[in-house]
Design a protein around this motif. Sequence first.
Motif, PDB file in Angstrom:
ATOM      1  N   MET A  64      -2.407 -44.442  49.522  1.00 23.99           N
ATOM      2  CA  MET A  64      -1.431 -44.450  49.694  1.00 23.99           C
ATOM      3  C   MET A  64      -0.727 -44.392  49.251  1.00 23.99           C
ATOM      4  O   MET A  64       0.281 -43.434  49.151  1.00 23.99           O
ATOM      5  N   ILE A  65      -0.350 -45.683  48.107  1.00 25.33           N
ATOM      6  CA  ILE A  65       0.763 -45.462  46.960  1.00 25.33           C
ATOM      7  C   ILE A  65       0.563 -43.901  46.480  1.00 25.33           C
ATOM      8  O   ILE A  65       1.444 -43.557  46.049  1.00 25.33           O
ATOM      9  N   GLU A  66      -0.617 -44.126  45.834  1.00 22.32           N
ATOM     10  CA  GLU A  66      -0.910 -42.879  44.980  1.00 22.32           C
ATOM     11  C   GLU A  66      -0.637 -41.532  45.573  1.00 22.32           C
ATOM     12  O   GLU A  66      -0.201 -40.851  44.860  1.00 22.32           O
ATOM     13  N   ALA A  67      -0.373 -41.209  46.932  1.00 23.45           N
ATOM     14  CA  ALA A  67      -0.293 -40.145  47.793  1.00 23.45           C
ATOM     15  C   ALA A  67       1.241 -40.017  47.994  1.00 23.45           C
ATOM     16  O   ALA A  67       1.744 -39.160  48.115  1.00 23.45           O
ATOM     17  N   ALA A  68       1.578 -41.314  47.466  1.00 20.54           N
ATOM     18  CA  ALA A  68       3.881 -41.335  47.894  1.00 20.54           C
ATOM     19  C   ALA A  68       3.776 -40.859  46.698  1.00 20.54           C
ATOM     20  O   ALA A  68       3.881 -40.564  45.852  1.00 20.54           O
ATOM     21  N   ILE A 125       7.199 -42.473  45.863  1.00 24.67           N
ATOM     22  CA  ILE A 125       7.913 -43.706  45.048  1.00 24.67           C
ATOM     23  C   ILE A 125       6.984 -45.204  45.791  1.00 24.67           C
ATOM     24  O   ILE A 125       6.830 -45.296  46.904  1.00 24.67           O
ATOM     25  N   GLY A 126       6.294 -45.102  45.164  1.00 18.27           N
ATOM     26  CA  GLY A 126       4.895 -46.525  45.111  1.00 18.27           C
ATOM     27  C   GLY A 126       5.372 -47.143  45.170  1.00 18.27           C
ATOM     28  O   GLY A 126       6.097 -47.907  43.618  1.00 18.27           O
ATOM     29  N   VAL A 127       5.016 -48.760  45.692  1.00 24.45           N
ATOM     30  CA  VAL A 127       5.030 -50.095  45.419  1.00 24.45           C
ATOM     31  C   VAL A 127       3.807 -50.902  46.178  1.00 24.45           C
ATOM     32  O   VAL A 127       3.022 -51.059  46.574  1.00 24.45           O
ATOM     33  N   GLN A 128       4.033 -52.028  44.631  1.00 26.04           N
ATOM     34  CA  GLN A 128       2.372 -52.856  45.220  1.00 26.04           C
ATOM     35  C   GLN A 128       3.637 -53.789  45.197  1.00 26.04           C
ATOM     36  O   GLN A 128       3.912 -54.478  44.408  1.00 26.04           O
ATOM     37  N   VAL A 129       3.274 -54.497  46.550  1.00 22.97           N
ATOM     38  CA  VAL A 129       3.431 -56.106  46.507  1.00 22.97           C
ATOM     39  C   VAL A 129       2.414 -57.106  46.766  1.00 22.97           C
ATOM     40  O   VAL A 129       1.722 -56.966  46.358  1.00 22.97           O
ATOM     41  N   ARG A 130       3.099 -57.616  45.604  1.00 23.13           N
ATOM     42  CA  ARG A 130       2.292 -59.101  45.015  1.00 23.13           C
ATOM     43  C   ARG A 130       1.724 -60.159  46.207  1.00 23.13           C
ATOM     44  O   ARG A 130       2.365 -60.426  47.481  1.00 23.13           O
ATOM     45  N   SER A 131       0.721 -60.398  46.354  1.00 19.99           N
ATOM     46  CA  SER A 131      -0.143 -61.257  46.995  1.00 19.99           C
ATOM     47  C   SER A 131      -0.323 -62.386  46.272  1.00 19.99           C
ATOM     48  O   SER A 131      -1.040 -62.288  44.664  1.00 19.99           O
ATOM     49  N   PRO A 132      -0.369 -63.664  47.252  1.00 23.98           N
ATOM     50  CA  PRO A 132      -0.622 -65.083  46.294  1.00 23.98           C
ATOM     51  C   PRO A 132      -2.207 -64.843  46.061  1.00 23.98           C
ATOM     52  O   PRO A 132      -2.766 -66.047  45.755  1.00 23.98           O
ATOM     53  N   ALA A 133      -3.148 -63.962  46.907  1.00 15.85           N
ATOM     54  CA  ALA A 133      -4.382 -63.833  46.834  1.00 15.85           C
ATOM     55  C   ALA A 133      -5.308 -63.406  45.766  1.00 15.85           C
ATOM     56  O   ALA A 133      -6.576 -63.684  45.636  1.00 15.85           O
TER      57      ALA A 133
END
Length: 255
Positions: A201-205, A207-215
């Motif tokens: 989904m991020i690649e197809a947009a 503007i892509g946003v990778q939200v940081r994960s604590p996991a």
Amino acid sequence: ALIFSDLDGTLLDHDNYDTRPALATLEQVQQAGHAVILNTSKTARETARWHRTLHLNGAYVVENGAAIHAPDGSLQACQGVAREILLDTLQHIRQQTGLRFCGFSDATTAQIVDWTGLSPDNAERARQRRWSEPLKWLDDEAALQVFRQALGEHGLQLLRGGRFFHVQGRHDKASALRQLMACEQAPVSVALGDGENDVAMIEAADIGVQVRSPAYDFPTLTTPPRRLLQTKNYGPAGWAEAMTIILQQGWLRHE
Ligand code: 2M8
Ligand code: MG
Ligand code: MG
């Protein structure tokens, strides 16, 4: 613009499902005239509740691209394989291969509460699935390849979420994004997510946003979108951080 957003670990905190750090920015985004579209592995029952609680104006996509619901909740489009077929196939694969896994259909609500930290009501909503089966993998990494192969032979696939693997048809959050972009004829798409099932989904947009994960670390992208942000903050605070930048830069106007 259409803003496609994952829920768990993105608009919701990975551990306690808190949305508060994102609320002011979410309101700002909608006030500016953009539609926020939940695009999640959650069920329609779970997502409808978040759609209401967050006062969202957009359509929503459930069970990893399986079905698109209009803002009023009605079913608009469906690419999913019915859960009965998924469960039959899983049963068959288990018998043929002896692979070890535990799906939501094998679990009690109490067990799901224990795995996820959801309230019993929300765990019950998570159990009301139509197009996907989340499971805990109990076998080793090598056996995972055997499993993917077996699913592929049945026209199914395995996607990795924050806590579970999801068995489903060959649709994903990206296929739903494309479908909605085409039918809404929106000029710009933004996609925000934290997990491996958000990568396409991020690649197809635009503007892509990778939200940081604590996991876990940011999942690897193979073909990054034209603009890509990786947040400093986790979950909903990261959502607000990225959307504030995107609004301030005027990217939603100029693309
Ligand atoms: C499952 O989905 C998340 C998404 O990343 C996961 O795989 O960890 C689904 O069962 C969903 O319905 C449920 O609400 C969620 C709870 O953490 O877990
Ligand atoms: Mg997520
Ligand atoms: Mg998700």
